[in-house]
Design an enzyme around this catalytic site. Structure first.
Site, PDB file in Angstrom:
ATOM      1  N   TYR A   1      45.313  37.572  39.732  1.00 17.06           N
ATOM      2  CA  TYR A   1      44.989  36.457  39.197  1.00 17.06           C
ATOM      3  C   TYR A   1      44.106  36.720  38.303  1.00 17.06           C
ATOM      4  O   TYR A   1      43.942  36.926  36.745  1.00 17.06           O
ATOM      5  CB  TYR A   1      45.175  35.398  39.343  1.00 17.06           C
TER       6      TYR A   1
ATOM      7  N   LYS B   1      43.463  37.625  33.737  1.00 13.81           N
ATOM      8  CA  LYS B   1      42.528  36.389  32.738  1.00 13.81           C
ATOM      9  C   LYS B   1      41.221  37.241  32.404  1.00 13.81           C
ATOM     10  O   LYS B   1      42.033  36.884  30.921  1.00 13.81           O
ATOM     11  CB  LYS B   1      43.095  34.789  33.749  1.00 13.81           C
TER      12      LYS B   1
END
Length: 343
Positions: free
Chosen positions: A161, A165
């Site tokens: 994750y 990002k």
């Protein structure tokens, strides 16, 4: 128009803005904040066969009167191009966010958080939209090497994750450098409040207690976080979205309180506020891989304050009391599955 006319002419009324991820936790609060400021909002909710608009469906009718909801997907360039047409600013919040699920489906995170961001950047560049606010996350810093964490802290992505990002962040930076795309990146620390997903620790604790549990199951209790109330996060987005371009465009800003609390201490505080003596147990299934856990996050948001005047208004206890009131409402609690591990 003469100089004197210019001095007495009021500023133009806020116009149309577009929001991706508007149906979600922070996106729905931002939509409310933008309407309160006088904007019309074109809000993208991810297409689904249920025609669900997520949390946008719970907004007051007078707010929704100023919101055009469209179903789409940031992974599809055409959806994004249609969303952004005629907007004076784009707030890009759409993302896959759950860290545990990123261990299981990393490709999905790249599709949404990297390719989706690329599609938004291309739309803003091609349509010459004056402002793009891109959403980052404090998870891109990894465990704090120095505290408080400034925007110059090294990037250390400890989960798929966080890596996805950071990939979106680097694309945003590159579009500003390569094409002059007017992008500003906001990096909120741990936002919490009403409407938050049960995958986050605060709703997990409050939701379990509100549903009648006295034994709550969590992951590692040692990590510390800087918790920022969602209303303050929404105002941080508005601040960087409306500040003079010279003050913010091409820059990254942290949004946080500068205060940290461990998950164990936080859980005890919630128990106190809910007048409940909690038995807290660690569930191995909720614990991240050892090298993936971010042990400490605390923000230095002085750059954002200096550029825009933004500062958080609500302290942790005030925000927790509002979150508790939200989850204690049976209609709200019924939307959640408190008895399972929500990854």
């Amino acid at each position: 128009m003469t100089a004197s006319d210019s001095a007495t002419t009021p500023p133009a009324a806020p116009g149309l803005v577009a929001v991706t991820g508007a149906e979600g936790f922070i996106g729905s609060h931002l939509t409310e904040a933008l309407v309160a400021r006088g904007h019309r909002v074109r809000a993208m909710a991810q297409y689904n066969s249920f025609s669900s608009y997520g949390w946008l469906e719970t907004l007051a009718p007078d707010v929704l009167d100023q919101v055009e909801i469209v179903l789409g997907d940031v992974r599809d360039p055409g959806s994004v191009q249609r969303l952004t047409q005629g907007a004076e600013a784009v707030y890009h919040l759409a993302a896959l966010i759950a860290i545990p699920y990123s261990y299981q489906a990393p490709h999905s995170y790249v599709d949404t958080n990297v390719t989706g961001t690329l599609n938004v950047l291309e739309a803003v560049r091609q349509q010459e939209i004056p402002r793009l606010v891109h959403t980052s996350t404090s998870e891109t810093y990894g465990t704090a090497q120095t505290v408080p964490i400034t925007e110059d802290h090294p990037i250390n992505t400890q989960s798929p994750y966080a890596a996805s990002k950071a990939g979106g962040d680097r694309l945003a930076d590159s579009y500003h450098a390569s094409f002059g795309t007017p992008v500003v990146t906001l990096r909120p620390f741990n936002t919490f409040g009403p409407r938050q997903s049960m995958r986050a620790v605060i709703p997990t604790v409050i939701g379990q207690v509100a549903a009648g549990a006295r034994t709550v199951t969590l992951g590692d209790l040692r990590p510390t976080r800087d918790f920022l109330y969602v209303g303050d996060t929404a105002q941080a987005f508005v601040a960087v979205g409306t500040a003079p371009a010279a003050d913010v465009v091409g820059r990254t800003f942290n949004a946080g309180t500068g205060e940290e609390i461990s998950i164990g201490e936080l859980t005890r505080l919630i128990g106190k506020l809910m007048e409940t003596d909690l038995d807290v147990r660690e569930d191995p299934a909720r614990i991240r891989p050892a090298d993936s856990e971010v042990m400490r996050l605390v923000a230095d948001a002085s750059r954002l304050r200096a550029a825009t005047g933004w500062a958080p208004r609500d302290d942790l206890e005030t925000g927790l009391e509002r979150a508790i009131a939200f989850f204690r409402d049976p209609a709200n609690l019924a939307r959640y599955k408190t008895g399972i591990y929500n990854i």
